[in-house]
Design a protein around this motif. Structure first.
Motif, PDB file in Angstrom:
ATOM      1  N   ASP A   1      -8.855   1.857   5.582  1.00 29.83           N
ATOM      2  CA  ASP A   1     -10.305   1.739   5.457  1.00 29.83           C
ATOM      3  C   ASP A   1     -10.744   0.401   6.061  1.00 29.83           C
ATOM      4  OD1 ASP A   1      -9.810  -0.248   3.523  1.00 29.83           O
ATOM      5  OD2 ASP A   1     -10.468   0.982   1.835  1.00 29.83           O
ATOM      6  N   ALA A   2     -12.023   0.089   5.962  1.00 24.35           N
ATOM      7  CA  ALA A   2     -12.570  -1.131   6.569  1.00 24.35           C
ATOM      8  C   ALA A   2     -11.952  -2.401   5.997  1.00 24.35           C
ATOM      9  CB  ALA A   2     -14.087  -1.161   6.391  1.00 24.35           C
TER      10      ALA A   2
ATOM     11  N   GLY B   1      -8.728  -2.628   5.126  1.00 21.78           N
ATOM     12  CA  GLY B   1      -7.292  -2.618   5.386  1.00 21.78           C
ATOM     13  C   GLY B   1      -6.471  -1.907   4.341  1.00 21.78           C
ATOM     14  N   ASN B   2      -7.126  -1.243   3.385  1.00 22.71           N
ATOM     15  CA  ASN B   2      -6.408  -0.454   2.386  1.00 22.71           C
ATOM     16  C   ASN B   2      -5.933   0.846   3.022  1.00 22.71           C
ATOM     17  OD1 ASN B   2      -6.973  -2.304   0.227  1.00 22.71           O
ATOM     18  ND2 ASN B   2      -9.058  -1.508   0.240  1.00 22.71           N
ATOM     19  N   ILE B   3      -4.808   1.355   2.548  1.00 25.22           N
ATOM     20  CA  ILE B   3      -4.160   2.520   3.140  1.00 25.22           C
ATOM     21  C   ILE B   3      -4.325   3.735   2.238  1.00 25.22           C
ATOM     22  CG2 ILE B   3      -1.942   3.447   3.938  1.00 25.22           C
ATOM     23  CD1 ILE B   3      -3.096   1.062   5.579  1.00 25.22           C
ATOM     24  N   LEU B   4      -4.657   4.866   2.852  1.00 19.54           N
ATOM     25  CA  LEU B   4      -4.804   6.114   2.105  1.00 19.54           C
ATOM     26  C   LEU B   4      -3.433   6.736   1.843  1.00 19.54           C
ATOM     27  CD1 LEU B   4      -7.015   8.128   1.054  1.00 19.54           C
ATOM     28  CD2 LEU B   4      -6.444   9.476   3.079  1.00 19.54           C
ATOM     29  N   LEU B   5      -3.162   7.032   0.577  1.00 17.03           N
ATOM     30  CA  LEU B   5      -1.951   7.733   0.187  1.00 17.03           C
ATOM     31  C   LEU B   5      -2.335   8.969  -0.615  1.00 17.03           C
ATOM     32  CD1 LEU B   5       0.352   4.788  -1.000  1.00 17.03           C
ATOM     33  CD2 LEU B   5       0.299   5.892   1.245  1.00 17.03           C
ATOM     34  N   GLN B   6      -1.460   9.952  -0.601  1.00 15.74           N
ATOM     35  CA  GLN B   6      -1.661  11.147  -1.408  1.00 15.74           C
ATOM     36  C   GLN B   6      -0.610  11.180  -2.505  1.00 15.74           C
ATOM     37  OE1 GLN B   6       0.912  14.232   1.295  1.00 15.74           O
ATOM     38  NE2 GLN B   6      -0.464  15.134  -0.160  1.00 15.74           N
TER      39      GLN B   6
ATOM     40  N   ILE C   1      -7.480   7.152  13.078  1.00 16.07           N
ATOM     41  CA  ILE C   1      -8.856   6.788  12.780  1.00 16.07           C
ATOM     42  C   ILE C   1      -9.552   8.070  12.344  1.00 16.07           C
ATOM     43  CG2 ILE C   1      -8.999   4.788  14.315  1.00 16.07           C
ATOM     44  CD1 ILE C   1     -10.426   6.597  16.355  1.00 16.07           C
ATOM     45  N   ALA C   2     -10.484   7.936  11.418  1.00 12.93           N
ATOM     46  CA  ALA C   2     -11.248   9.097  10.956  1.00 12.93           C
ATOM     47  C   ALA C   2     -12.271   9.459  12.033  1.00 12.93           C
ATOM     48  CB  ALA C   2     -11.943   8.794   9.640  1.00 12.93           C
ATOM     49  N   THR C   3     -12.419  10.759  12.287  1.00  9.84           N
ATOM     50  CA  THR C   3     -13.367  11.206  13.310  1.00  9.84           C
ATOM     51  C   THR C   3     -14.713  11.588  12.728  1.00  9.84           C
ATOM     52  OG1 THR C   3     -12.528  13.467  13.195  1.00  9.84           O
ATOM     53  CG2 THR C   3     -11.528  12.002  14.839  1.00  9.84           C
ATOM     54  N   ASP C   4     -14.781  11.806  11.430  1.00  9.86           N
ATOM     55  CA  ASP C   4     -16.018  12.193  10.745  1.00  9.86           C
ATOM     56  C   ASP C   4     -16.121  11.407   9.443  1.00  9.86           C
ATOM     57  OD1 ASP C   4     -16.614  14.209  12.640  1.00  9.86           O
ATOM     58  OD2 ASP C   4     -15.436  15.695  11.536  1.00  9.86           O
ATOM     59  N   PRO C   5     -17.339  11.251   8.927  1.00  9.35           N
ATOM     60  CA  PRO C   5     -17.467  10.647   7.595  1.00  9.35           C
ATOM     61  C   PRO C   5     -16.723  11.503   6.567  1.00  9.35           C
ATOM     62  CG  PRO C   5     -19.607  10.854   8.670  1.00  9.35           C
ATOM     63  CD  PRO C   5     -18.622  11.605   9.514  1.00  9.35           C
ATOM     64  N   TYR C   6     -16.242  10.876   5.505  1.00  4.77           N
ATOM     65  CA  TYR C   6     -15.472  11.609   4.498  1.00  4.77           C
ATOM     66  C   TYR C   6     -15.758  11.071   3.114  1.00  4.77           C
ATOM     67  CZ  TYR C   6     -12.458   7.537   5.016  1.00  4.77           C
ATOM     68  OH  TYR C   6     -11.981   6.251   5.080  1.00  4.77           O
TER      69      TYR C   6
ATOM     70  N   PHE D   1      -5.077   2.223  -1.211  1.00  7.63           N
ATOM     71  CA  PHE D   1      -4.334   1.163  -1.882  1.00  7.63           C
ATOM     72  C   PHE D   1      -4.252  -0.067  -0.993  1.00  7.63           C
ATOM     73  CE2 PHE D   1      -2.633   5.000  -3.799  1.00  7.63           C
ATOM     74  CZ  PHE D   1      -2.427   4.657  -5.123  1.00  7.63           C
ATOM     75  N   SER D   2      -4.320  -1.236  -1.620  1.00  7.13           N
ATOM     76  CA  SER D   2      -4.076  -2.483  -0.894  1.00  7.13           C
ATOM     77  C   SER D   2      -2.563  -2.656  -0.691  1.00  7.13           C
ATOM     78  CB  SER D   2      -4.624  -3.673  -1.685  1.00  7.13           C
ATOM     79  OG  SER D   2      -3.839  -3.887  -2.850  1.00  7.13           O
ATOM     80  N   GLN D   3      -2.208  -3.581   0.165  1.00  2.00           N
ATOM     81  CA  GLN D   3      -0.792  -3.872   0.387  1.00  2.00           C
ATOM     82  C   GLN D   3      -0.130  -4.297  -0.921  1.00  2.00           C
ATOM     83  OE1 GLN D   3      -0.051  -6.860   3.371  1.00  2.00           O
ATOM     84  NE2 GLN D   3       2.168  -6.627   3.242  1.00  2.00           N
TER      85      GLN D   3
END
Length: 158
Positions: free
Chosen positions: A29-30, A32-37, A106-111, A127-129
């Motif tokens: 995200d903006a 620097g947090n990373i998306l995890l599932q 990179i995301a191509t659409d808003p989510y 999540f942050s580092q």
């Protein structure tokens, strides 16, 4: 082919160890947090991605799997690394040596990920580092991939 590739191969070899190709990606995200599932099969946190199907490129598989597991449409920014030396055993007894193509997306659409879940995904979250470093339920393979991403240094031969 009417059934998915893994089901087809497993119908031939059972639970024996096989090589399987996977592709996935990292979306920041903006901040620097990373998306995890959080995966429904193991309950662990993971980088979104999954198995390649016959006829798919690694990019096509990564984009498809990311959307399936997060609801987010993405496009690849760069190939980060290829990981080839990790073994895994699934809860059903299937054994694999994974070949993983890891991309930065990179995301191509808003989510909006609030409340997202499906058959494969219990939840998705950024999540942050620091938060990632304290996660207990994450595989060694995914932890290594994330460590390399944050260091922006990718070792070959893993």
């Amino acid at each position: 082919m009417a059934q998915d590739y893994i089901s087809y191969i497993r119908s031939k070899v059972g639970h024996d160890k096989i090589l399987l190709n996977f592709a996935g990606g990292i979306l920041a995200d903006a901040d620097g947090n990373i998306l995890l599932q959080r995966r429904s099969d193991k309950g662990s946190w993971a980088i979104p991605g999954g198995a390649m199907e016959l006829g798919e490129s690694s990019i096509e598989a990564a984009v498809r799997e990311f959307a399936e597991e997060t609801g987010i449409k993405v496009s690849p920014k760069r190939l980060l690394n290829v990981y080839t030396k990790f073994d895994e055993c699934y809860p059903n007894g299937d054994e694999v040596q994974t070949i993983v193509f890891l991309y930065e997306f990179i995301a191509t659409d808003p989510y909006n990920i609030d409340g997202f879940h499906n058959e494969e995904t219990v939840e998705v979250r950024f999540f942050s580092q620091d938060e990632i470093s304290h996660l207990e339920r994450i595989s060694d393979k995914h932890r290594l991939m994330l460590d390399e991403y944050f260091a922006d240094s990718f070792a070959m031969g893993r």
